[in-house]
Design a protein around this motif. Structure first.
Motif, PDB file in Angstrom:
ATOM      1  N   LYS A 193      31.678  45.539  38.569  1.00  0.00           N
ATOM      2  CA  LYS A 193      32.843  46.185  39.195  1.00  0.00           C
ATOM      3  C   LYS A 193      33.397  45.330  40.330  1.00  0.00           C
ATOM      4  O   LYS A 193      34.619  45.230  40.504  1.00  0.00           O
ATOM      5  N   ARG A 194      32.503  44.691  41.088  1.00  0.00           N
ATOM      6  CA  ARG A 194      32.973  43.804  42.166  1.00  0.00           C
ATOM      7  C   ARG A 194      33.678  42.580  41.593  1.00  0.00           C
ATOM      8  O   ARG A 194      34.678  42.110  42.155  1.00  0.00           O
ATOM      9  N   GLU A 195      33.146  42.056  40.479  1.00  0.00           N
ATOM     10  CA  GLU A 195      33.791  40.928  39.827  1.00  0.00           C
ATOM     11  C   GLU A 195      35.178  41.318  39.299  1.00  0.00           C
ATOM     12  O   GLU A 195      36.136  40.548  39.394  1.00  0.00           O
ATOM     13  N   SER A 198      38.019  50.691  42.903  1.00  0.00           N
ATOM     14  CA  SER A 198      37.720  50.820  44.339  1.00  0.00           C
ATOM     15  C   SER A 198      37.124  52.202  44.630  1.00  0.00           C
ATOM     16  O   SER A 198      36.124  52.322  45.334  1.00  0.00           O
ATOM     17  N   ILE A 248      33.503  52.522  43.087  1.00  0.00           N
ATOM     18  CA  ILE A 248      32.458  51.882  43.908  1.00  0.00           C
ATOM     19  C   ILE A 248      32.185  52.711  45.151  1.00  0.00           C
ATOM     20  O   ILE A 248      31.029  52.916  45.530  1.00  0.00           O
ATOM     21  N   LEU A 285      37.136  43.613  40.544  1.00  0.00           N
ATOM     22  CA  LEU A 285      38.031  43.695  41.699  1.00  0.00           C
ATOM     23  C   LEU A 285      38.421  42.296  42.199  1.00  0.00           C
ATOM     24  O   LEU A 285      39.548  42.081  42.642  1.00  0.00           O
ATOM     25  N   ARG A 286      37.487  41.361  42.097  1.00  0.00           N
ATOM     26  CA  ARG A 286      37.780  39.987  42.522  1.00  0.00           C
ATOM     27  C   ARG A 286      38.894  39.384  41.662  1.00  0.00           C
ATOM     28  O   ARG A 286      39.809  38.736  42.181  1.00  0.00           O
ATOM     29  N   ALA A 291      27.340  47.512  39.280  1.00  0.00           N
ATOM     30  CA  ALA A 291      28.063  47.327  40.543  1.00  0.00           C
ATOM     31  C   ALA A 291      28.577  45.896  40.669  1.00  0.00           C
ATOM     32  O   ALA A 291      29.704  45.671  41.140  1.00  0.00           O
ATOM     33  N   ASP A 292      27.773  44.921  40.225  1.00  0.00           N
ATOM     34  CA  ASP A 292      28.205  43.521  40.259  1.00  0.00           C
ATOM     35  C   ASP A 292      29.423  43.305  39.363  1.00  0.00           C
ATOM     36  O   ASP A 292      30.356  42.572  39.724  1.00  0.00           O
ATOM     37  N   ARG A 318      43.093  48.824  40.075  1.00  0.00           N
ATOM     38  CA  ARG A 318      42.434  48.522  41.351  1.00  0.00           C
ATOM     39  C   ARG A 318      41.981  49.808  42.036  1.00  0.00           C
ATOM     40  O   ARG A 318      40.874  49.872  42.582  1.00  0.00           O
TER      41      ARG A 318
END
Length: 235
Positions: free
Chosen positions: A81-83, A227, A230, A85-86, A78-79, A223
């Motif tokens: 995937k967030r990175e 999104s 997640i 997206l960032r 999950a971390d 993206r």
């Protein structure tokens, strides 16, 4: 809750099995007329009990580790995937900026009022390319962790566009500053063909003109994929 239930079941089954073993062994010794049937029974059952408790302890340890490992892996994924997206949020505005800059010189080559000078900021370009490299690296790592072929396919698909960015910008700037409008038009009209695999596993052939190459994120829908990925994990 699941691990408590499993451990309780294992202990209960082991206890019942030992009771049956105790009774069976005692009957055998007593049937054979052993004068120390109870003592011999306890000796055998105690030895077996020691082995059984060792196995139960190993099972409990593995279950605890497995229950810890799964959410831990989920958190790491999950971390990532967030990175991802960032970095997508960092890359997208510059893609749009470069897309307008280059595309307008191709579409409105005879209308200078609709175009601006191609003067690439080197620091901005380096930051843009570094962010793309970070993104592709994160996606490689996530693919190795999850073995999700969609991530590999998205990565490869996006690379078809991203690998052109520096070359198109630098060469377009050079032709513009040399006032080679015709050559710039011809260059931006170059057609690149490539194959890619979509998230349904289907193979496609596609192409892009250099003038429209800065639509990588839009075309690949990276993206959107992460999104939705997640969101589905949180539901």
């Amino acid at each position: 809750m699941r691990i408590k239930s499993s451990i309780s079941n294992v202990i209960s089954i082991s206890f019942v099995a030992l009771l049956f073993l105790f009774a069976f062994t005692w009957i055998i010794f007593d049937f054979n007329g052993s004068s120390s049937s109870l003592k011999d029974t306890w000796s055998i059952v105690t030895s077996i009990f020691g082995g059984v408790t060792t196995l139960i302890a190993a099972y409990i340890a593995y279950s605890l580790y497995d229950d810890w490992r799964k959410p831990q892996n989920f958190n790491i994924e999950a971390d990532h995937k967030r990175e991802i997206l960032r970095f997508i949020r960092k890359i997208t505005p510059l893609e749009k900026k470069y897309n307008r800059l280059i595309m307008n010189h191709f579409i409105y080559s005879n209308d200078p009022d609709r175009t601006i000078a191609i003067d690439i900021n080197e620091v901005e370009l380096n930051t843009f390319i570094n962010n793309i490299n970070e993104l592709l690296g994160l996606m490689d790592e996530l693919y190795y962790m999850t073995k999700d072929r969609n991530i590999k396919n998205l990565n490869d698909h996006y690379l078809n566009y991203a690998q052109l960015y520096t070359y198109i910008l630098i060469h377009s700037e050079s032709l513009y500053k040399e006032n080679e409008k015709q050559k710039l038009q011809e260059f931006l009209g170059t057609n690149l063909k490539f194959d890619f695999i979509d998230i349904n596993g289907e193979q496609w052939s596609s192409s892009t003109l250099y003038a429209y190459a800065f639509k990588g994120m839009q075309q690949v829908k990276m993206r959107q994929y992460f999104s939705e990925n997640i969101k589905s994990e949180l539901d």
